[in-house]
Design an enzyme around this catalytic site. Structure first.
Site, mmCIF file in Angstrom:
data_model
loop_
_atom_site.group_PDB
_atom_site.id
_atom_site.type_symbol
_atom_site.label_atom_id
_atom_site.label_comp_id
_atom_site.label_asym_id
_atom_site.label_seq_id
_atom_site.Cartn_x
_atom_site.Cartn_y
_atom_site.Cartn_z
ATOM 1 N N ASP A 28 0.855 -1.188 0.000
ATOM 2 C CA ASP A 28 0.000 0.000 0.000
ATOM 3 C C ASP A 28 0.892 1.239 0.000
ATOM 4 O OD1 ASP A 28 -2.979 0.907 0.511
ATOM 5 O OD2 ASP A 28 -1.692 2.188 1.758
ATOM 6 N N ASP B 106 -2.082 9.830 -10.110
ATOM 7 C CA ASP B 106 -1.913 8.849 -11.195
ATOM 8 C C ASP B 106 -0.441 8.702 -11.570
ATOM 9 O OD1 ASP B 106 -4.617 8.522 -11.221
ATOM 10 O OD2 ASP B 106 -4.977 9.777 -12.989
ATOM 11 N N GLU C 193 -4.710 2.448 -4.398
ATOM 12 C CA GLU C 193 -3.252 2.543 -4.258
ATOM 13 C C GLU C 193 -2.659 1.267 -3.680
ATOM 14 O OE1 GLU C 193 -4.962 4.140 -0.363
ATOM 15 O OE2 GLU C 193 -5.508 4.060 -2.490
ATOM 16 N N ASN D 91 -3.245 13.048 -3.429
ATOM 17 C CA ASN D 91 -4.367 13.426 -4.292
ATOM 18 C C ASN D 91 -4.978 14.752 -3.858
ATOM 19 O OD1 ASN D 91 -4.467 11.406 -6.230
ATOM 20 N ND2 ASN D 91 -5.662 10.023 -4.940
ATOM 21 N N HIS E 197 -5.473 14.690 -8.620
ATOM 22 C CA HIS E 197 -5.550 13.285 -9.029
ATOM 23 C C HIS E 197 -4.556 12.947 -10.159
ATOM 24 C CE1 HIS E 197 -8.969 12.065 -6.559
ATOM 25 N NE2 HIS E 197 -9.507 13.270 -6.806
#
Length: 353
Positions: free
Chosen positions: A226, A243, A269, A234, A239
């Protein structure tokens, strides 16, 4: 089949000899039989030595047909009233070229057959040895019509084969296109669009297959990974930046795993890693290497203060349940998060690895 046809013709020849329908001497019949055998042995030698492969048509269809037509005409020279009964062999010989010869080549062979038989009758007429000129003319006309019809039929067959070949090529091209589209669809179904890694569904399929093939005394390594503080990235950077961080992790992870290892995006994630034939030390080393490499990575075009990940590790043994193993890895991941993040915890240990 050609040799069998010649054998049948020789059988009829000797039937005519013993039935007094053969006008020549026994020695002449033996000589004709010898010619037939020599011709077939010659072709057999060409095929056995591979010399026929030097020609455009390795089957030597036209050559075999022309030789057979010449030999048949040569034999017919010793028949009188029974000659008409053997005209069918001209058609039988040419049948061998219907599927192999081009239409113009077939017509050439058919013309040779008609020319040979007509010349035989003309020569006998010139020698005043033609017993029934009217019958000979009728035989020539019948042979001409039969050969003309056979030539048209051969042309039709060749045209049909050409159309079938073109359709076959077109069908093959469509099949290749469909196979390519199927491969693309399989890739789309199996991979995550953003990171290019396997998706969760495909990972579970591969992991179950690896688990079924796991033998006694062997282990697989399994880790849930994780990305730390991903929601903050974010919220602060947007965002698009998140990404880019996911793509950075995918690139780093590919460089840290070996061929045969299975890496997939498990959701959001979170990622999952399966190391076939790995013990605890190897799994730990791989996860630590991945953690350090990701911490040193710099996403292109994104200014992030620091990157880190947490991992929960476990081992798969024969008879293990994949869902249970994923739960063990998830519990180890929870301990890593609770222990301060940026670490790898193992299910087989109570402390950080």
């Amino acid at each position: 089949m050609a040799a069998a046809t010649h054998g049948l013709a020789l059988a009829l020849l000797w039937l005519a000899v013993f039935s007094d329908l053969f006008s020549g001497q026994i020695s002449w019949a033996l000589f004709c039989s010898g010619l037939v055998m020599v011709s077939q042995l010659s072709f057999l030698l060409l095929f056995r030595t591979g010399y026929n492969l030097r020609f455009r048509d390795p089957s030597l269809t036209e050559a075999q047909i022309l030789v057979a037509l010449a030999l048949h005409t040569f034999v017919l020279a010793s028949f009188d009233s029974a000659r008409g009964s053997l005209l069918m062999f001209y058609l039988i010989i040419l049948l061998f070229g219907i599927f192999q010869l081009q239409p113009r080549v077939f017509v050439r062979c058919a013309f040779f057959a008609f020319f040979a038989f007509s010349s035989l009758n003309l020569w006998e007429g010139y020698q005043m040895r033609l017993a029934d000129p009217g019958l000979a003319l009728l035989q020539c006309c019948a042979l001409f019509l039969a050969l003309a019809w056979q030539s048209l039929f051969a042309s039709y067959i060749q045209g049909l084969r050409q159309r079938m070949r073109q359709r076959s090529f077109a069908l093959q091209a469509h099949q290749d296109t469909l196979r390519g589209m199927m491969r693309q669809l399989e890739d789309l179904v199996a991979t995550d669009e953003l990171t290019g890694l396997f998706n969760r569904r495909h990972f579970l399929r591969l992991a179950l297959r690896e688990l079924e093939n796991l033998g006694p005394g062997r282990q697989h390594g399994l880790a849930l990974i994780d990305l730390d503080y991903f929601k903050r990235i974010n919220d602060v950077h947007g965002h698009a930046a998140g990404d880019r961080v996911l793509q950075t992790f995918a690139a780093v992870a590919r460089a840290c795993v070996r061929d045969g290892d299975v890496l997939a995006r498990y959701g959001g994630e979170e990622f999952v890693l399966l190391l076939p034939n790995a013990d605890a030390d190897r799994l730990t080393t791989c996860c630590e290497r991945l953690r350090e490499a990701f911490a040193a990575a710099e996403p292109l075009g994104v200014q992030v203060a620091s990157l880190s990940l947490s991992a929960g590790m476990t081992l798969l043994s024969e008879g293990d349940d994949l869902d249970v193993a994923l739960q063990r890895a998830d519990q180890a991941l929870y301990r890593a998060k609770r222990g301060g993040r940026n670490r790898c915890d193992a299910a087989w240990e109570g402390a950080g690895a």
